[in-house]
Motif scaffolding. Structure first.
Motif, PDB file in Angstrom:
ATOM      1  N   UNK A 124      21.380 -21.513  -0.098  1.00 58.32           N
ATOM      2  CA  UNK A 124      22.595 -20.717   0.076  1.00 58.32           C
ATOM      3  C   UNK A 124      23.310 -21.096   1.379  1.00 58.32           C
ATOM      4  N   UNK A 173      27.885 -34.293   6.425  1.00 58.70           N
ATOM      5  CA  UNK A 173      29.135 -34.241   5.663  1.00 58.70           C
ATOM      6  C   UNK A 173      29.594 -35.666   5.374  1.00 58.70           C
ATOM      7  N   UNK A 224      21.733 -25.038  -5.019  1.00 54.87           N
ATOM      8  CA  UNK A 224      20.677 -24.398  -5.803  1.00 54.87           C
ATOM      9  C   UNK A 224      20.352 -25.236  -7.030  1.00 54.87           C
ATOM     10  N   UNK A 250      28.743 -26.713   3.487  1.00 60.41           N
ATOM     11  CA  UNK A 250      29.670 -27.650   2.850  1.00 60.41           C
ATOM     12  C   UNK A 250      31.042 -27.593   3.504  1.00 60.41           C
ATOM     13  N   UNK A 251      31.389 -26.428   4.043  1.00 57.30           N
ATOM     14  CA  UNK A 251      32.709 -26.261   4.651  1.00 57.30           C
ATOM     15  C   UNK A 251      32.694 -26.633   6.129  1.00 57.30           C
ATOM     16  N   UNK A 304      28.029 -32.471 -11.811  1.00 55.40           N
ATOM     17  CA  UNK A 304      29.401 -32.192 -11.391  1.00 55.40           C
ATOM     18  C   UNK A 304      29.509 -30.851 -10.674  1.00 55.40           C
ATOM     19  N   UNK A 305      28.628 -30.637  -9.716  1.00 51.05           N
ATOM     20  CA  UNK A 305      28.706 -29.411  -8.930  1.00 51.05           C
ATOM     21  C   UNK A 305      28.358 -29.732  -7.490  1.00 51.05           C
ATOM     22  N   UNK A 306      28.701 -28.823  -6.587  1.00 47.37           N
ATOM     23  CA  UNK A 306      28.340 -29.003  -5.183  1.00 47.37           C
ATOM     24  C   UNK A 306      27.266 -27.983  -4.786  1.00 47.37           C
ATOM     25  N   UNK A 349      24.989 -24.398   1.103  1.00 47.32           N
ATOM     26  CA  UNK A 349      26.287 -24.280   0.425  1.00 47.32           C
ATOM     27  C   UNK A 349      27.375 -23.899   1.419  1.00 47.32           C
ATOM     28  N   UNK A 350      27.049 -22.982   2.323  1.00 42.26           N
ATOM     29  CA  UNK A 350      28.018 -22.592   3.348  1.00 42.26           C
ATOM     30  C   UNK A 350      28.376 -23.769   4.241  1.00 42.26           C
TER      31      UNK A 350
END
Lengths: 356, 364
Positions: free
Chosen positions: A231, A94, A296, A237-238, A291-293, A234-235
């Motif tokens: 996938x 992170x 994929x 990221x939090x 411009x995305x997090x 992506x999870x």
């Protein structure tokens, strides 16, 4: 059901044009890499040689296919591996400044190889030529193990220190690894030590066909593993707590990601040495452009950006300079360090600086 | 509607300590949460609220006992199955750059999507409904990193809703918000619990807000949990017992905390309406105890030209046209004649009869 009014998938056109541009850049850099050098070979001949035409002179044939092609393939595959690794590390830690070089992971990989060299008593290229496939595989695995050791150490540290302190820790661990490598090389004879020092700095030169035959599938496997994990990433990221609450198997995901990282960073470092900042820059080029997090999209984009950057930097290194003065480290450093500074100093990174 | 979605069965929450018996922080507790109710977990700092919540959410193993979610043990359910029934919002700050609000809320669909994470039409519909439920649909395309604290918490709640859970566990999510935002978020949660028929457990420091909004309170006091409807806990003295700390006590009559330092004696406030109510408040703040027939008095009068305050008794006799003037007059009087007020004999006498109504002060 009608198309949702707020629909998430925001800019498919933007994604498409980014990937198309990056793909064209990749082809251009690849052809330039084959065409430019002390001997300039016309692009038409390069393309002709690649598709199997026999009209060019034999010397051109040798220069392009035997000398420049392996180097170009190495730059492409290694760049892709490092680009994806940079993105993965930035998510795992992170930390937008994480990168296999910055965190000392590549130095760990080199230390792994040094340990192997000392234990087996044969160095770098000698090891490869003398032991053949077993040697290539052994150096890759030793490098992967060294990379993993430093990665786990850094993850342990990351719990205790802030974002920027972690980067300083990575630097220090890199120095410790380099020091240990020097100490280890005292135990082998001078010729072998010199062979090892040849990749003191990163370089895509001198890769053998055999090394490429191992590097490529290992990189492809590493990238495939990461795509399968996108996938779950992506999870993450939090943060791990939220990821777990979303049903992500956090432990399993991290273990697989570590394995993928060893596959991606180990062989590259074993064959090309520590290439600085490439992962860091590639991940930010991908993020900035798309411009995305979303992993994929970002994972293939970072790999693509890394391949383009690796090739482009190597083209600059091998331009027909009067005096050969630019090394890969220098070229990537000139681009990479300012990008790292920009990441640190841009207004939206205020939280990074305030945690000092 | 099924009652008892979440059951705590003889649960002891705490930490495993190497080579020592586990540290028991909360419990043993036997409690249940019903679908459609908002429960607030209250307790002083360090009482173990977060430990308990992490244990309930399956993030931390219990020392003893079990947490059952519709009959299944939370700690043995597969992560994906658990995520379909239970969602959390934590205190930790989310700092994902380049993540839009829509993408953030869509992460709540993780336990329902296939391995690629592709959202289907009904997933999009759930995400949009969740955004609208918390009033964040206008934020959908903003970046999470650019949101204010309040907006971000709303979006995190929307993400938790998008998991379509039967239980939501929220840890002090209102702590960093200003009062209007706190009220708004808490009210929204109460409404969501009823609308979505899920149980919401919210830990908070905001006792008065919890008292007026929650369906159930869980008051954590010395490792035990006293649970019940807020009004019952006020009436049976649980609130007073749990939260009476140095210099602060809970006023059962008003459902609020007030300072216990009242070293200046007693005062009677006469009058009705808002002005009288806040005059009472000002007297308490200055250190007077409200009592009927005290030796000082303030009379609030509504005259043709506006409100007037008439002081009486040991305050001396004077009339003022603003509360501010009243307060500075009392302060001036105290400075010149301070000793008399501090040694007020009425103090101990008044303490011994706490059931006396607070003067003529109108409540509410």
């Amino acid at each position: 059901m009608t198309t949702p009014a707020l629909a998430g998938a925001p800019h498919p056109r933007r994604f498409l044009s980014w990937f198309a541009t990056a793909g064209l850049a990749l082809v251009a850099a690849f052809v330039l890499e084959l065409a430019l050098g002390p001997v300039r070979i016309p692009v038409s001949s390069v393309v002709g040689l690649l598709v199997g035409s026999t009209t060019s002179p034999d010397t051109w044939h040798d220069i392009v296919l035997a000398f420049r092609l392996p180097r170009a393939l190495n730059a492409l595959v290694s760049g892709a591996a490092l680009g994806a690794s940079g993105l993965l590390l930035q998510t795992l830690f992170r930390n937008p400044l994480a990168d296999p070089f910055v965190l000392g992971i590549m130095h760990g990989a080199r230390l792994g190889v040094a340990v192997l060299v000392v234990v087996t008593g044969v160095a770098g290229g000698a090891l490869t030529s003398r032991l053949g496939e077993a040697g290539v595989l052994a150096t890759s695995m030793a490098a992967g193990a060294g990379a993993l050791a430093v990665l786990l150490l850094m993850l342990g540290l990351a719990r205790r220190v802030s974002t920027v302190t972690l980067l300083i820790s990575g630097l220090l661990i890199g120095y410790v690894c380099m020091g240990l490598i020097s100490v280890l090389l005292h135990f082998v004879d001078e010729v072998q030590a010199r062979a090892f020092e040849q990749w003191e700095g990163g370089s895509f030169d001198g890769v053998t066909r055999l090394q490429l035959l191992w590097l490529t599938p290992m990189t492809v496997a590493g990238l495939a593993m990461l795509m399968a994990l996108s996938k779950a990433l992506n999870g993450l990221l939090l943060g791990e707590h939220y990821a777990g609450s979303l049903g992500v198997h956090v432990g399993r995901t991290k273990a697989l990601a570590f394995g993928a990282l060893a596959l991606l960073v180990g062989p590259v470092t074993a064959f090309s040495g520590p290439v600085p900042f490439l992962g860091l820059v590639a991940a930010h080029v991908a993020r900035g452009g798309l411009a995305t997090a979303d992993h994929r999209l970002l994972l293939p984009a970072s790999a693509l950006a890394g391949a383009v950057l690796g090739l482009a930097a190597d083209v600059v290194v091998h331009l027909p300079w009067n005096r050969h003065f630019l090394h890969l480290d220098a070229v990537i450093g000139i681009i990479g360090a300012p990008v790292a500074l920009w990441v640190l100093l841009r207004p939206s990174s205020r939280h990074l600086r305030s945690t000092l | 509607m099924q009652t008892h979605v979440l059951a705590l069965e003889h649960l002891v929450a705490g930490y495993a300590v190497p080579r020592q018996p586990a540290r028991r922080v909360v419990g043993p507790v036997d409690l249940t949460l019903r679908a459609g109710e908002l429960a607030c977990l209250l307790g002083p700092n360090g009482a173990g609220k977060s430990t308990l919540l992490r244990t309930l959410a399956g993030m931390q193993a219990p020392v003893e006992g079990a947490v059952r979610l519709r009959g299944d043990d939370v700690h043995t359910l597969a992560p994906r199955d658990l995520a379909r029934q239970l969602s959390v919002v934590l205190t930790e700050r989310v700092t994902a750059g380049l993540l839009t609000v829509y993408e953030l809320v869509a992460l709540g669909r993780h336990p329902y999507t296939d391995w690629t994470g592709r959202l289907r039409d009904d997933d999009h519909a759930v995400v949009e409904r969740a955004l609208r439920s918390v009033g964040a649909d206008t934020l959908a395309h903003r970046l999470v990193a650019e949101l204010s604290d309040g907006e971000r918490q709303k979006c995190m709640v929307a993400r938790a809703l998008a998991q379509e859970p039967s239980v939501m566990i929220l840890d002090e999510i209102t702590a960093f918000l200003d009062l209007p935002r706190r009220v708004e978020v808490t009210r929204t949660l109460a409404r969501l619990a009823h609308e979505h028929a899920c149980a919401i457990l919210l830990s908070t420091h905001d006792l008065e807000l919890a008292l007026h909004t929650a369906d159930t309170l869980w008051v954590l006091h010395e490792g035990r949990i006293l649970a019940g409807p807020p009004e019952v806990l006020v009436l049976d003295g649980t609130f007073e017992q749990a939260f009476t700390a140095d210099g602060l006590e809970f006023d059962r009559h008003r459902g609020a905390f007030r300072s216990r330092h009242r070293g200046h004696g007693q005062v009677t406030v006469h009058g009705d309406g808002l002005e009288a109510r806040w005059t009472c408040s000002a007297m308490e703040r200055l250190g007077y105890e409200l009592a009927p027939d005290a030796d000082r008095s303030v009379t609030v009068m509504v005259t043709a030209s506006g409100t007037a305050w008439q002081l009486g008794g040991r305050f001396g006799s004077a009339q003022y046209t603003s509360l501010e003037a009243v307060l500075s007059a009392i302060r001036r009087g105290r400075d010149t004649d301070g000793a008399a007020g501090l040694a007020a004999p009425g103090l101990t006498a008044a303490r011994s009869s706490p059931s006396a109504p607070p003067g003529a002060c109108p409540t509410g």
